[in-house]
Design a protein around this motif. Sequence first.
Motif, PDB file in Angstrom:
ATOM      1  N   TYR A  71       9.435   2.628  -2.260  1.00 42.35           N
ATOM      2  CA  TYR A  71       8.872   3.647  -1.379  1.00 42.35           C
ATOM      3  C   TYR A  71       9.433   5.035  -1.656  1.00 42.35           C
ATOM      4  CZ  TYR A  71       7.674  -0.634   1.042  1.00 42.35           C
ATOM      5  OH  TYR A  71       7.196  -1.884   1.339  1.00 42.35           O
ATOM      6  N   ASN A 106      -4.521   0.865 -12.425  1.00 41.57           N
ATOM      7  CA  ASN A 106      -4.616   0.477 -11.020  1.00 41.57           C
ATOM      8  C   ASN A 106      -5.580  -0.690 -10.815  1.00 41.57           C
ATOM      9  OD1 ASN A 106      -3.227   2.967 -11.016  1.00 41.57           O
ATOM     10  ND2 ASN A 106      -3.853   3.328  -8.906  1.00 41.57           N
ATOM     11  N   ARG A 135       3.892   7.083 -10.446  1.00 41.85           N
ATOM     12  CA  ARG A 135       3.291   6.829  -9.143  1.00 41.85           C
ATOM     13  C   ARG A 135       1.980   6.073  -9.314  1.00 41.85           C
ATOM     14  NH1 ARG A 135       5.582   9.983  -5.111  1.00 41.85           N
ATOM     15  NH2 ARG A 135       6.626  11.897  -5.786  1.00 41.85           N
ATOM     16  N   TRP A 136       1.740   5.080  -8.442  1.00 43.28           N
ATOM     17  CA  TRP A 136       0.445   4.421  -8.455  1.00 43.28           C
ATOM     18  C   TRP A 136      -0.677   5.410  -8.131  1.00 43.28           C
ATOM     19  CZ3 TRP A 136      -0.445   0.039 -10.660  1.00 43.28           C
ATOM     20  CH2 TRP A 136       0.505  -0.972 -10.664  1.00 43.28           C
ATOM     21  N   SER A 137      -0.359   6.390  -7.305  1.00 35.94           N
ATOM     22  CA  SER A 137      -1.382   7.354  -6.888  1.00 35.94           C
ATOM     23  C   SER A 137      -1.685   8.393  -7.965  1.00 35.94           C
ATOM     24  CB  SER A 137      -0.940   8.052  -5.607  1.00 35.94           C
ATOM     25  OG  SER A 137       0.304   8.694  -5.791  1.00 35.94           O
ATOM     26  N   GLY A 138      -0.882   8.390  -9.036  1.00 30.26           N
ATOM     27  CA  GLY A 138      -1.182   9.298 -10.139  1.00 30.26           C
ATOM     28  C   GLY A 138      -0.070  10.267 -10.436  1.00 30.26           C
ATOM     29  N   PHE A 152       0.810  -1.211   0.000  1.00 30.19           N
ATOM     30  CA  PHE A 152       0.000   0.000   0.000  1.00 30.19           C
ATOM     31  C   PHE A 152       0.846   1.266   0.000  1.00 30.19           C
ATOM     32  CE2 PHE A 152      -3.648  -2.421   0.157  1.00 30.19           C
ATOM     33  CZ  PHE A 152      -3.665  -3.300   1.216  1.00 30.19           C
ATOM     34  N   SER A 153       1.986   1.249   0.674  1.00 29.00           N
ATOM     35  CA  SER A 153       2.772   2.470   0.768  1.00 29.00           C
ATOM     36  C   SER A 153       3.900   2.540  -0.254  1.00 29.00           C
ATOM     37  CB  SER A 153       3.350   2.594   2.179  1.00 29.00           C
ATOM     38  OG  SER A 153       4.166   1.482   2.474  1.00 29.00           O
ATOM     39  N   ASN A 187      -3.604  -3.638 -11.432  1.00 33.64           N
ATOM     40  CA  ASN A 187      -2.302  -3.672 -10.743  1.00 33.64           C
ATOM     41  C   ASN A 187      -1.158  -3.832 -11.738  1.00 33.64           C
ATOM     42  OD1 ASN A 187      -3.370  -3.422  -8.119  1.00 33.64           O
ATOM     43  ND2 ASN A 187      -3.833  -5.609  -8.088  1.00 33.64           N
ATOM     44  N   ASP A 237       4.566   3.406  -3.426  1.00 33.89           N
ATOM     45  CA  ASP A 237       3.833   4.122  -4.459  1.00 33.89           C
ATOM     46  C   ASP A 237       4.593   4.260  -5.780  1.00 33.89           C
ATOM     47  OD1 ASP A 237       2.670   7.439  -5.083  1.00 33.89           O
ATOM     48  OD2 ASP A 237       1.512   5.583  -5.290  1.00 33.89           O
TER      49      ASP A 237
END
Length: 122
Positions: free
Chosen positions: A100, A74, A52-55, A29-30, A77, A32
């Motif tokens: 990370y 996402n 980044r996975w978060s965008g 989860f962390s 995955n 990214d």
Amino acid sequence: QVQLVESGGGLVQAGDSLRLSCVSSGRTFSADAMGWFRQAPGKEREFVARIRWSGGGTVYGDSVKCRFTISRDNAKNTVYLKMNSLKREDPDVYYCARGYRFGWKPNDYTYWGQGTKVTVSS
């Protein structure tokens, strides 16, 4: 346990395109940052691109700018590397990595795939 599995490598001719995929699994989860690196025999691993996975946050290495595109899905995955105008001098084993720290050095990434081989013929 994090696993990264690359696919999509193969034999192409100079000037052709190819799309690599990297499926990530496990509790990350962390972690990214996702990156692509490549390596030629006897040479150091070279940064290709990261996202980044978060965008957002896409960054490319100088040798692939304007030719390669990194993207992510996402829901699946999966991170992709679309490679256009491949050259014979493009190194042949491509690795995806997850970590990370959103960096460009191999040490910035904690988890690595086994690599997928790309061979470019003239």
